[in-house]
Design a protein around this motif. Structure first.
Motif, PDB file in Angstrom:
ATOM      1  N   GLU A  35      57.217 -29.015  -8.486  1.00 41.59           N
ATOM      2  CA  GLU A  35      57.161 -27.904  -9.592  1.00 41.59           C
ATOM      3  C   GLU A  35      56.861 -26.550  -8.559  1.00 41.59           C
ATOM      4  OE1 GLU A  35      55.907 -28.269 -13.667  1.00 41.59           O
ATOM      5  OE2 GLU A  35      55.740 -30.257 -13.330  1.00 41.59           O
ATOM      6  N   ASN A  36      56.919 -25.403  -9.219  1.00 38.40           N
ATOM      7  CA  ASN A  36      56.479 -24.193  -8.614  1.00 38.40           C
ATOM      8  C   ASN A  36      56.032 -23.449  -9.825  1.00 38.40           C
ATOM      9  OD1 ASN A  36      55.731 -22.068  -7.091  1.00 38.40           O
ATOM     10  ND2 ASN A  36      57.547 -21.582  -6.301  1.00 38.40           N
ATOM     11  N   ASP A  37      54.768 -23.440 -10.221  1.00 35.84           N
ATOM     12  CA  ASP A  37      54.355 -22.996 -11.536  1.00 35.84           C
ATOM     13  C   ASP A  37      53.521 -21.702 -11.070  1.00 35.84           C
ATOM     14  OD1 ASP A  37      53.179 -22.313 -13.982  1.00 35.84           O
ATOM     15  OD2 ASP A  37      51.372 -23.674 -13.609  1.00 35.84           O
ATOM     16  N   ASN A  38      54.537 -20.643 -10.421  1.00 32.51           N
ATOM     17  CA  ASN A  38      53.863 -19.333 -10.123  1.00 32.51           C
ATOM     18  C   ASN A  38      52.834 -19.383  -9.023  1.00 32.51           C
ATOM     19  OD1 ASN A  38      55.818 -17.894 -11.476  1.00 32.51           O
ATOM     20  ND2 ASN A  38      54.311 -16.926 -12.945  1.00 32.51           N
ATOM     21  N   GLU A  39      53.360 -20.228  -8.087  1.00 35.32           N
ATOM     22  CA  GLU A  39      52.403 -20.461  -6.943  1.00 35.32           C
ATOM     23  C   GLU A  39      52.861 -20.114  -5.370  1.00 35.32           C
ATOM     24  OE1 GLU A  39      49.650 -24.254  -7.975  1.00 35.32           O
ATOM     25  OE2 GLU A  39      51.809 -24.602  -8.170  1.00 35.32           O
ATOM     26  N   VAL A  40      54.262 -20.361  -5.328  1.00 35.18           N
ATOM     27  CA  VAL A  40      54.811 -20.196  -4.056  1.00 35.18           C
ATOM     28  C   VAL A  40      55.840 -19.104  -4.278  1.00 35.18           C
ATOM     29  CG1 VAL A  40      55.782 -21.133  -1.923  1.00 35.18           C
ATOM     30  CG2 VAL A  40      54.067 -22.624  -3.423  1.00 35.18           C
ATOM     31  N   PHE A  41      55.804 -17.843  -3.338  1.00 34.85           N
ATOM     32  CA  PHE A  41      56.720 -16.753  -3.459  1.00 34.85           C
ATOM     33  C   PHE A  41      57.247 -16.502  -2.085  1.00 34.85           C
ATOM     34  CE2 PHE A  41      53.811 -16.299  -7.154  1.00 34.85           C
ATOM     35  CZ  PHE A  41      54.777 -16.568  -8.037  1.00 34.85           C
ATOM     36  N   ILE A  42      58.322 -15.863  -2.084  1.00 34.15           N
ATOM     37  CA  ILE A  42      59.038 -15.228  -1.014  1.00 34.15           C
ATOM     38  C   ILE A  42      58.724 -13.826  -1.129  1.00 34.15           C
ATOM     39  CG2 ILE A  42      61.187 -14.689   0.247  1.00 34.15           C
ATOM     40  CD1 ILE A  42      62.290 -17.307  -0.908  1.00 34.15           C
ATOM     41  N   ALA A  43      58.135 -13.116  -0.093  1.00 27.58           N
ATOM     42  CA  ALA A  43      57.913 -11.679  -0.381  1.00 27.58           C
ATOM     43  C   ALA A  43      59.005 -11.133   0.509  1.00 27.58           C
ATOM     44  CB  ALA A  43      56.568 -11.336   0.459  1.00 27.58           C
ATOM     45  N   GLY A  44      59.893 -10.307  -0.523  1.00 29.42           N
ATOM     46  CA  GLY A  44      61.232  -9.798   0.046  1.00 29.42           C
ATOM     47  C   GLY A  44      61.070  -8.528   0.618  1.00 29.42           C
ATOM     48  N   ASP A  45      62.047  -8.382   1.475  1.00 28.46           N
ATOM     49  CA  ASP A  45      62.041  -6.965   2.237  1.00 28.46           C
ATOM     50  C   ASP A  45      63.004  -5.869   1.430  1.00 28.46           C
ATOM     51  OD1 ASP A  45      60.149  -7.560   4.561  1.00 28.46           O
ATOM     52  OD2 ASP A  45      61.794  -8.755   5.329  1.00 28.46           O
ATOM     53  N   ARG A  46      64.160  -6.347   1.581  1.00 26.77           N
ATOM     54  CA  ARG A  46      65.212  -5.753   0.907  1.00 26.77           C
ATOM     55  C   ARG A  46      66.205  -6.522   0.139  1.00 26.77           C
ATOM     56  NH1 ARG A  46      67.624  -1.693   5.442  1.00 26.77           N
ATOM     57  NH2 ARG A  46      67.984  -3.939   6.511  1.00 26.77           N
ATOM     58  N   PRO A  47      66.912  -6.188  -0.852  1.00 24.83           N
ATOM     59  CA  PRO A  47      66.589  -4.785  -1.555  1.00 24.83           C
ATOM     60  C   PRO A  47      65.427  -4.855  -2.290  1.00 24.83           C
ATOM     61  CG  PRO A  47      68.178  -6.227  -2.945  1.00 24.83           C
ATOM     62  CD  PRO A  47      67.772  -6.733  -1.853  1.00 24.83           C
ATOM     63  N   TYR A  48      64.877  -3.698  -2.865  1.00 23.63           N
ATOM     64  CA  TYR A  48      63.735  -3.526  -3.632  1.00 23.63           C
ATOM     65  C   TYR A  48      64.210  -2.555  -4.848  1.00 23.63           C
ATOM     66  CZ  TYR A  48      63.528   0.611  -0.610  1.00 23.63           C
ATOM     67  OH  TYR A  48      63.604   1.753   0.024  1.00 23.63           O
ATOM     68  N   GLY A  49      63.536  -2.695  -5.965  1.00 24.41           N
ATOM     69  CA  GLY A  49      63.655  -1.636  -6.937  1.00 24.41           C
ATOM     70  C   GLY A  49      62.853  -0.577  -6.605  1.00 24.41           C
ATOM     71  N   LEU A  50      63.215   0.668  -7.197  1.00 26.91           N
ATOM     72  CA  LEU A  50      62.735   1.873  -6.804  1.00 26.91           C
ATOM     73  C   LEU A  50      62.393   2.752  -8.224  1.00 26.91           C
ATOM     74  CD1 LEU A  50      61.378   3.827  -4.766  1.00 26.91           C
ATOM     75  CD2 LEU A  50      63.554   4.794  -4.195  1.00 26.91           C
ATOM     76  N   ILE A  51      61.462   2.855  -8.562  1.00 28.06           N
ATOM     77  CA  ILE A  51      61.045   3.323  -9.989  1.00 28.06           C
ATOM     78  C   ILE A  51      60.282   4.937  -9.557  1.00 28.06           C
ATOM     79  CG2 ILE A  51      59.759   3.018 -12.261  1.00 28.06           C
ATOM     80  CD1 ILE A  51      61.848   0.993 -11.470  1.00 28.06           C
ATOM     81  N   GLU A  52      60.940   6.070 -10.115  1.00 25.59           N
ATOM     82  CA  GLU A  52      60.146   7.293  -9.834  1.00 25.59           C
ATOM     83  C   GLU A  52      60.115   8.194 -11.084  1.00 25.59           C
ATOM     84  OE1 GLU A  52      62.478   8.980  -6.161  1.00 25.59           O
ATOM     85  OE2 GLU A  52      63.840   7.678  -7.292  1.00 25.59           O
ATOM     86  N   GLY A  53      59.017   8.724 -11.322  1.00 23.58           N
ATOM     87  CA  GLY A  53      58.751   9.411 -12.484  1.00 23.58           C
ATOM     88  C   GLY A  53      57.647  10.440 -12.421  1.00 23.58           C
ATOM     89  N   THR A  54      57.651  11.225 -13.135  1.00 23.94           N
ATOM     90  CA  THR A  54      56.999  12.291 -13.163  1.00 23.94           C
ATOM     91  C   THR A  54      56.134  12.247 -14.700  1.00 23.94           C
ATOM     92  OG1 THR A  54      58.396  13.808 -12.128  1.00 23.94           O
ATOM     93  CG2 THR A  54      56.544  15.045 -12.954  1.00 23.94           C
ATOM     94  N   VAL A  55      54.784  12.667 -14.453  1.00 26.16           N
ATOM     95  CA  VAL A  55      54.082  12.874 -15.853  1.00 26.16           C
ATOM     96  C   VAL A  55      53.199  14.171 -15.907  1.00 26.16           C
ATOM     97  CG1 VAL A  55      52.060  11.717 -17.285  1.00 26.16           C
ATOM     98  CG2 VAL A  55      53.471  10.216 -15.530  1.00 26.16           C
ATOM     99  N   THR A  56      53.239  14.895 -16.923  1.00 23.39           N
ATOM    100  CA  THR A  56      53.075  16.318 -16.808  1.00 23.39           C
ATOM    101  C   THR A  56      52.252  16.558 -18.068  1.00 23.39           C
ATOM    102  OG1 THR A  56      53.935  18.362 -16.320  1.00 23.39           O
ATOM    103  CG2 THR A  56      55.121  17.046 -17.777  1.00 23.39           C
ATOM    104  N   ARG A  57      51.395  17.602 -17.917  1.00 23.46           N
ATOM    105  CA  ARG A  57      50.868  18.411 -19.090  1.00 23.46           C
ATOM    106  C   ARG A  57      51.976  19.282 -19.752  1.00 23.46           C
ATOM    107  NH1 ARG A  57      45.528  17.405 -18.810  1.00 23.46           N
ATOM    108  NH2 ARG A  57      44.643  17.015 -16.784  1.00 23.46           N
ATOM    109  N   ASP A  58      52.119  19.381 -20.949  1.00 26.02           N
ATOM    110  CA  ASP A  58      53.237  19.974 -21.398  1.00 26.02           C
ATOM    111  C   ASP A  58      52.968  21.439 -21.505  1.00 26.02           C
ATOM    112  OD1 ASP A  58      51.393  20.040 -23.477  1.00 26.02           O
ATOM    113  OD2 ASP A  58      52.741  19.207 -24.898  1.00 26.02           O
TER     114      ASP A  58
END
Lengths: 286, 286, 286, 286
Positions: free
Chosen positions: B252-275
């Motif tokens: 079983e793998n109860d969230n213990e063993v992971f592959i650290a991936g190189d590519r592809p990767y998600g890319l999340i971009e965002g701005t937070v601002t004073r209105d």
């Protein structure tokens, strides 16, 4: 005269393993890059493509992940020994297994939160053959700098020498070092930290007339402090910091403003060894 | 119809500056990578090679080194402001000067000894024009990871969706963030440390249903804690850690063993601002 | 005053796609790196982790591979348009899709054999919104060098200027260029090759008094030869080659022996445009 | 027991040399990265900082540039031999000089214009001692791919094996090879081109049941075609191309759509040698 197959090996390189261990609400994190190389009776696959003696490199990758679950993952030397012994034990055609691990450190931020450190990579290369087991530990990318307490003079001058003598210079390097253990059992964590502290301490405390002198100090301190080690190889780039000539602007530069150069760089390589240590059983610093 | 010269600029990039300051027996160390870009009335050099309005990029490099001597080097924002104002003030043909600094941190090992940290790079981009001054601070390469407290489900499914919903996953990212100051004077060191702590704290303490949610938490915390900032832009790669399927090995793998991936990767971009913040006077997050 | 979410987008970056096409015994090879970024109504996932409007980035990756099978893969601009239009068409909450492709060239060695070229990367960035479609093509990493026919003098001298005037120098650069198409249909392969030839030809044939002059020549030649293009942005590092001072060795150096420098480097950026072209509908050269 | 200095060497690494040769209106261009390492009687500088036997690495750099002027620069092997012999001849305390050169190729665009190729780097490592001279030539970064004519099956299966057998797969590698010459005089350009052609030809024409089989074919062809060579060492990463599972989308994937993987990768290393060649006089493939 014939053209023949010479030394060879094969394996899976750079299997990226992240292992999480849970202890109640607290999580531990291990982050490794694992490479396996096997050698032995591999003539058939080279000569005819007969793969009956070839354990697929994909299987090596699977073994890394399965062992991470079955045995947990602690010190890199221990995990590498486990893997290397497994391949030699279970594959009769394999004479020697070399397992290399790069280990990346993370600082804890909370019970399940971590920030990656980037100051250096801890390394190990374990080689298990039917005759011998060899454990090498090491470090790469440890960047150290002294702003003073470094001189360089009295060197050979020939037709092509223009370097001025210096009685005060920056000395900086990126330490790449490997050290061979006398045995195959140790408190790996303590040994690593002790070697690191010895190297760093010697760099800081050596008043240096050449980077070679600093290298020997570093290596000697490691072997002095760590009786479990047979020898150490240091590869030290001399990361040149050039004093900027500010005289065109009417300014003095009393060792205050420097250009950090990229290339070329000096490269100082040397080994420090116990004279009574048994020789290495496999390539150990390459 | 005509073919015409549009927006343009020029400068010297990546001048590597190391500045040593002495305070008795104790030495301080500043390690910067400085880039300068000027824009203004530069049509002649493009059209005819008439360089009478061109300050050589070599001179920009010299100015970086000379200013390091004349003024010392403290916070990167202050040094960048000094340089940018100099070029606008002394070069009538220049409308705008952009000075970018990457700053590398070193830990002290002794009065004159240092070890380079590699956990992140501190950045600044200062743009001084005849009308306005804009200061942007930032960070790159800050790698953060939560081993749990992250879910991802309830998303759109279409013909090409195969991702299983997850109620427990690793969330990891390498923070690249830039934040714009409301003014051009601040306690730059305190401001940077405060922004860093806010970002890191929000990453650690947000129970996350998407990396977007974490991003907004991080940005909001920075603006909440740092009243001197107008807005922040975060670029967060989702560094995927894939759960290894160990079932073929009866494990079983109860969230213990992971592959650290190189590519592809998600890319999340965002701005937070004073209105109510005034708009940027120059490109600020690119 | 409130702290609010500003501009944002998300997607999957660097999906590595290799597509093989068979034509009898002959195989074709396409090698792409594809990145997708979507923007639109994404407030919910940021604010509450409600992902009901979030198409997973994993699905974007799957779509790249599925489309490669369903539609085949030809010119990068065409494949990017196909993908971008798909996301805008099928996802009502998405206002704009940006698809970027890096394309790597391979030389044919046989019916099914190839050798990778490394001379440059062909790029495209396609942005499809509900109002407009924009196609940008480009190149990165094209390294060009003239051993002569380059001068630099007549420039501004200030207190910090030490650069000697030069009437014969090496001029070298690594071209990073992007050009915006007037429309969204073209013979993409012919257009790319034509732009490349125009740039290269102008670099070779311009007797240069500044890299800015060469830049304008290159951009002008591209727009002159390619009526389908609206504008071009060139980013040209001035890869300095320093003449070695051989006089300490009793040798002259008549522009024969050079140091190829790494850092710092000049950085010349400029746009060349048709003055009657419609403005860009999205960021186009960043 | 004592702690003693072991093997060591020092030198200047990565001196970047560009040499222009003029032949009337036509210019030639040579682009090298030169590294020098000397070994010999260097105990004093390590032990006491006595540098009376140390030729500065700065002088090595100067020598590279001065020799480029005095002797011109042709084939990298010849230039490396010239330098290595100079250091052994003029420095009595030096036992051995190793000179390594990376050579970058440029395509001609005009009498004084060039475009950099990026398909591979040509390498040489020359080691001159008082007893022997050894010349090694090589290549790195030559990326080759066959879309078919590659199988992999009949391999060992153990508990951790999940890899399916394949009768048709992509075979791709980035060739890193070094070959040792029998003597120290040859037509270096012809020899290099012949070795390259032999390697490439064998890769293209071998129907492969394992990358090991392809490796042996490549090495054998080189030694068969080039009688001046003693042995060759090939390091071949198996650059995996994973077949995408398109069945969830109702699509077949008949070896058409692949993921180009980054890590992990197979790593196949092997030597091919003449059984009657004299042994190497120095490390030769590391």
């Amino acid at each position: 005269m014939a053209i023949v197959l010479g030394p060879n090996r094969y394996g899976k390189a750079e299997t990226r393993l992240v292992r999480v261990h849970r202890d109640g609400e607290t999580y531990g994190l291990v982050d490794f890059n694992v490479s396996v190389a096997l050698s032995g009776d591999l003539a058939a696959t080279h000569q005819t493509g007969d793969n009956s003696g070839v354990l697929p490199t994909d299987t090596m990758k699977n073994t890394v992940y399965a062992f991470a679950k079955q045995h947990g993952v602690g010190e890199p030397e221990a995990f590498a020994l486990l893997l290397a012994r497994h391949f030699v034990k279970t594959q009769g055609q394999v004479d020697s297994a070399k397992v290399s691990v790069e280990s990346y450190a993370w600082d804890r931020l909370g019970p399940h939160s971590f920030q990656k450190r980037g100051d250096y990579t801890r390394t190990t290369v374990v080689t298990v053959s039917r005759e011998a087991t060899q454990v090498v530990s090491g470090i790469s990318g440890l960047v150290l700098l002294n702003t003073t307490a470094s001189e360089f003079h009295g060197f050979v001058k020939d037709r092509y020498t223009t370097l001025p003598e210096s009685t005060d210079r920056i000395l900086a390097t990126a330490v790449d070092a490997k050290w061979r253990h006398l045995g195959d059992a140790a408190d790996w964590a303590t040994s690593f930290q002790g070697a690191l502290d010895a190297m760093t301490g010697a760099f800081v405390n050596t008043y240096s007339y050449s980077l070679q002198q600093t290298l020997l100090s570093m290596g000697t301190m490691v072997l002095t402090n760590r009786p479990e080690l047979a020898e150490i190889r240091l590869t030290l780039p001399n990361k040149h910091h050039y004093l900027v000539d500010l005289s065109p602007f009417g300014l003095e530069n009393d060792n205050e403003v420097f250009i950090a150069g990229d290339r070329p760089y000096g490269l100082i390589e040397g080994t420090v060894t116990r004279d009574d240590a048994a020789p290495a059983s496999a390539e150990w610093y390459l």
